[in-house]
Design an enzyme around this catalytic site. Structure first.
Site, PDB file in Angstrom:
ATOM      1  N   LYS A 108     -34.910  16.802  18.066  1.00 54.59           N
ATOM      2  CA  LYS A 108     -35.033  15.778  17.031  1.00 54.59           C
ATOM      3  C   LYS A 108     -35.303  14.471  17.750  1.00 54.59           C
ATOM      4  O   LYS A 108     -34.458  13.973  18.499  1.00 54.59           O
ATOM      5  CB  LYS A 108     -33.760  15.672  16.190  1.00 54.59           C
ATOM      6  N   GLY A 169     -26.724   5.944   8.097  1.00 60.35           N
ATOM      7  CA  GLY A 169     -25.351   5.591   7.793  1.00 60.35           C
ATOM      8  C   GLY A 169     -25.163   4.626   6.646  1.00 60.35           C
ATOM      9  O   GLY A 169     -24.037   4.224   6.355  1.00 60.35           O
ATOM     10  N   ALA A 196     -31.461  10.826   7.071  1.00 61.95           N
ATOM     11  CA  ALA A 196     -30.780   9.524   7.125  1.00 61.95           C
ATOM     12  C   ALA A 196     -30.701   8.848   5.758  1.00 61.95           C
ATOM     13  O   ALA A 196     -31.618   8.933   4.940  1.00 61.95           O
ATOM     14  CB  ALA A 196     -31.435   8.575   8.114  1.00 61.95           C
ATOM     15  N   GLY A 197     -29.570   8.180   5.541  1.00 60.41           N
ATOM     16  CA  GLY A 197     -29.364   7.377   4.345  1.00 60.41           C
ATOM     17  C   GLY A 197     -28.754   8.113   3.175  1.00 60.41           C
ATOM     18  O   GLY A 197     -28.390   7.488   2.174  1.00 60.41           O
ATOM     19  N   ASN A 218     -25.219  13.440   8.088  1.00 64.70           N
ATOM     20  CA  ASN A 218     -24.072  13.473   8.985  1.00 64.70           C
ATOM     21  C   ASN A 218     -22.930  12.628   8.442  1.00 64.70           C
ATOM     22  O   ASN A 218     -21.872  13.132   8.059  1.00 64.70           O
ATOM     23  CB  ASN A 218     -24.492  12.987  10.374  1.00 64.70           C
ATOM     24  N   THR A 219     -23.140  11.308   8.357  1.00 64.12           N
ATOM     25  CA  THR A 219     -22.058  10.377   8.046  1.00 64.12           C
ATOM     26  C   THR A 219     -21.377  10.673   6.717  1.00 64.12           C
ATOM     27  O   THR A 219     -20.148  10.592   6.606  1.00 64.12           O
ATOM     28  CB  THR A 219     -22.589   8.932   8.046  1.00 64.12           C
TER      29      THR A 219
END
Length: 274
Positions: A108, A169, A196-197, A218-219
């Site tokens: 990635k 994040g 992301a986001g 992830n977050t």
């Protein structure tokens, strides 16, 4: 890419470079409260691909070899990433190290341009992707929703494009829906993964309803009050969103349309008699 290998295909069964992927949810491994919670969240998510930052772990952000051993014990495909890299050369070097550590040519690719937004450096990204593809890597580039950048990444050999939904994040969800929808329409046969986001299961469902092939997050899971339960919620949302897309979502209309036809229905007078 070898002749028998195939990129992600937009079909009922997802395949990534010839490797079956049982879930359209890819999960990051950073920031969990404990290794046990991480392992339980991966299991609850059903993810068969997880990302790992070699740079973060070797810098002391994780538990070193024990962390790598844990990841490899989960029975999932590891997608190393170049998180934290600020130049093409730094990302290339990190990718080469990751290939040695994890024994995979998947990477990635992240090249960050701005510390506040963590926006991709699209110029460095294309430069790094060009060299890594020449070196035999299977590149998963983290990019913006910019169409011209996606075209360049395709030209240099990327078989998967990973546009952001919003800054890493941030939890904002799909910040530029129209641009992402345009990207999907322009590349109908290319694997597109929202990366992301994503902050809520509804965001993941929305991404899948747009026709994206998968989401990577992830977050939103790692920092939840209950990461394991949140992982399960996201898995359900991804599945529902994909099912809705495949079933055919109704079009949005400017005016109301009755679900029951008017023709043939009885009419009543003021006395309640037909």
């Amino acid at each position: 890419m070898n002749a028998h290998e195939q990129p992600i295909q937009r079909a009922d069964t997802l395949s990534v470079y010839g490797v079956p992927v049982t879930s359209r949810m890819l999960l990051g491994t950073a920031g969990y409260p404990s290794p046990a919670v991480l392992a339980a969240a991966v299991e609850a998510s059903g993810a068969s691909v997880v990302t790992v930052s070699l740079r973060r772990e070797t810098a002391g952000g994780g538990t070193g070899q024990k962390f790598f051993d844990l990841i490899q014990s989960l029975g999932v495909k590891v997608l190393p990433n170049t998180a934290g890299c600020r130049s093409a050369r730094e990302a290339i070097t990190t990718a080469q190290m990751a290939r040695e550590v994890f024994g995979t040519d998947w990477i990635k690719l992240e090249v960050i341009a701005n510390d506040d937004t963590l926006q991709p450096d699209v110029f460095g990204l294309v430069d790094a992707a060009t060299e890594l593809n020449r070196d035999g890597f299977k590149v998963f580039p983290y990019t913006t929703e910019d169409l011209s950048v996606a075209e360049r990444l395709q030209r240099v050999g990327c078989q998967v494009i990973m546009p952001w939904g919003a800054p890493i994040g941030s939890g904002q969800g799909i910040a530029n829906r129209r641009a992402l929808a345009s990207l999907r329409a322009y590349f109908p046969d290319v694997a597109l993964v929202i990366d992301a986001g994503i902050g809520a299961p509804s965001h993941a469902a929305e991404a899948m309803e747009l026709g994206y092939d998968a989401v990577l997050l992830n977050t939103a899971v790692a920092k939840a009050a209950d990461p394991v339960r949140m992982a399960a919620a996201f898995a359900a949302a991804v599945s529902a969103g994909r099912a809705g897309y495949e079933a055919g979502l109704m079009p949005v209309r400017d005016m109301a349309v009755p679900s029951t036809p008017v023709a043939g229905t009885p009419f009543f007078d003021l006395d309640g008699k037909s």
